[in-house]
Scaffold this motif. Structure first.
Motif, PDB file in Angstrom:
ATOM      1  N   THR A  86       0.841  -1.207  -0.027  1.00  0.00           N
ATOM      2  CA  THR A  86       0.185  -0.195  -0.161  1.00  0.00           C
ATOM      3  C   THR A  86       0.732   1.239   0.078  1.00  0.00           C
ATOM      4  O   THR A  86       1.948   1.362   0.814  1.00  0.00           O
ATOM      5  CB  THR A  86      -0.909   0.066   1.383  1.00  0.00           C
ATOM      6  N   TRP A  87       0.385   2.011  -0.775  1.00  0.00           N
ATOM      7  CA  TRP A  87       1.136   3.511  -0.857  1.00  0.00           C
ATOM      8  C   TRP A  87       0.281   4.386   0.040  1.00  0.00           C
ATOM      9  O   TRP A  87      -0.621   4.890  -0.575  1.00  0.00           O
ATOM     10  CB  TRP A  87       1.312   4.164  -2.240  1.00  0.00           C
ATOM     11  N   SER A  88       0.962   4.528   1.283  1.00  0.00           N
ATOM     12  CA  SER A  88      -0.165   5.336   2.183  1.00  0.00           C
ATOM     13  C   SER A  88      -0.224   6.590   1.868  1.00  0.00           C
ATOM     14  O   SER A  88       0.827   7.442   1.383  1.00  0.00           O
ATOM     15  CB  SER A  88       0.400   5.261   3.628  1.00  0.00           C
ATOM     16  N   GLU A  89      -1.172   7.492   2.099  1.00  0.00           N
ATOM     17  CA  GLU A  89      -1.347   8.884   1.539  1.00  0.00           C
ATOM     18  C   GLU A  89      -0.447   9.889   2.320  1.00  0.00           C
ATOM     19  O   GLU A  89      -0.291  11.082   1.934  1.00  0.00           O
ATOM     20  CB  GLU A  89      -2.947   9.308   2.058  1.00  0.00           C
ATOM     21  N   TRP A  90      -0.159   9.240   3.629  1.00  0.00           N
ATOM     22  CA  TRP A  90       0.848  10.254   4.244  1.00  0.00           C
ATOM     23  C   TRP A  90       2.227   9.956   3.789  1.00  0.00           C
ATOM     24  O   TRP A  90       3.434  10.670   4.310  1.00  0.00           O
ATOM     25  CB  TRP A  90       0.921  10.030   5.940  1.00  0.00           C
ATOM     26  N   GLU A  91       2.805   8.996   2.877  1.00  0.00           N
ATOM     27  CA  GLU A  91       3.872   8.718   2.639  1.00  0.00           C
ATOM     28  C   GLU A  91       4.397   9.717   1.299  1.00  0.00           C
ATOM     29  O   GLU A  91       3.549   9.667   0.181  1.00  0.00           O
ATOM     30  CB  GLU A  91       4.381   7.380   2.420  1.00  0.00           C
ATOM     31  N   ASN A  92       5.257  10.157   1.381  1.00  0.00           N
ATOM     32  CA  ASN A  92       5.776  11.010   0.212  1.00  0.00           C
ATOM     33  C   ASN A  92       6.366  10.294  -1.107  1.00  0.00           C
ATOM     34  O   ASN A  92       5.914  10.686  -2.177  1.00  0.00           O
ATOM     35  CB  ASN A  92       6.718  12.212   0.609  1.00  0.00           C
ATOM     36  N   GLU A  93       7.134   9.409  -0.781  1.00  0.00           N
ATOM     37  CA  GLU A  93       7.611   8.448  -1.864  1.00  0.00           C
ATOM     38  C   GLU A  93       7.111   7.301  -2.038  1.00  0.00           C
ATOM     39  O   GLU A  93       6.587   6.427  -0.956  1.00  0.00           O
ATOM     40  CB  GLU A  93       9.184   8.476  -1.515  1.00  0.00           C
TER      41      GLU A  93
ATOM     42  N   CYS B  26       0.769  -4.045   3.472  1.00  0.00           N
ATOM     43  CA  CYS B  26       0.809  -5.091   2.507  1.00  0.00           C
ATOM     44  C   CYS B  26      -0.543  -5.844   2.518  1.00  0.00           C
ATOM     45  O   CYS B  26      -1.109  -5.984   3.557  1.00  0.00           O
ATOM     46  CB  CYS B  26       1.854  -6.244   2.578  1.00  0.00           C
ATOM     47  N   TYR B  27      -1.169  -6.079   1.547  1.00  0.00           N
ATOM     48  CA  TYR B  27      -2.478  -7.058   1.464  1.00  0.00           C
ATOM     49  C   TYR B  27      -2.400  -7.944   0.527  1.00  0.00           C
ATOM     50  O   TYR B  27      -1.587  -7.942  -0.478  1.00  0.00           O
ATOM     51  CB  TYR B  27      -3.449  -5.935   1.277  1.00  0.00           C
TER      52      TYR B  27
END
Length: 118
Positions: free
Chosen positions: A53-60, A72-73
């Protein structure tokens, strides 16, 4: 193998992932070229049963499961990605690649139902 070298023993890679943790792949033609470079005659290949998952709070954008704190899912489409690349191969190239399924949760009691196609 299309290379001009010879090996005393055939090399068989028994654990090869055909996609990364965000389900991207360079495809089986690129894989076969790399197998030739490394003198690998055959491989057992599967996707990755999880996606990052690319979380909304992660910039990269993460490219590895430990890249950040995102989850991960389970990702069942990984088997279809591998199957499609495999089906697009020539008959000779198919002899070099043995695809396996992995896109299921092993702790899900419905997993066997999915695998059986019911």
């Amino acid at each position: 193998m299309s290379s001009s070298y010879s090996c005393k023993y055939a090399i068989f890679d028994a654990h090869l992932h055909g996609v990364n943790f965000i389900q991207q792949t360079d495809g089986f033609q690129a894989l076969l070229r790399e197998m030739d470079k490394a003198r690998v005659e055959k491989c057992v290949i599967f996707g990755l049963p999880v996606s990052k998952t690319w979380s909304e709070w992660e910039n990269e954008e993460p490219n590895y499961y430990l890249s950040d704190e995102g989850r991960c899912y389970y990702y069942s489409l990984t088997d279809a990605i591998i199957a499609q690349d495999y089906m697009d191969l020539s008959a000779d190239d198919k002899k070099r690649i043995i695809p396996l399924v992995c896109g299921f949760s092993p702790v899900d009691r419905y997993a066997d139902v999915s695998l059986r196609g019911r």
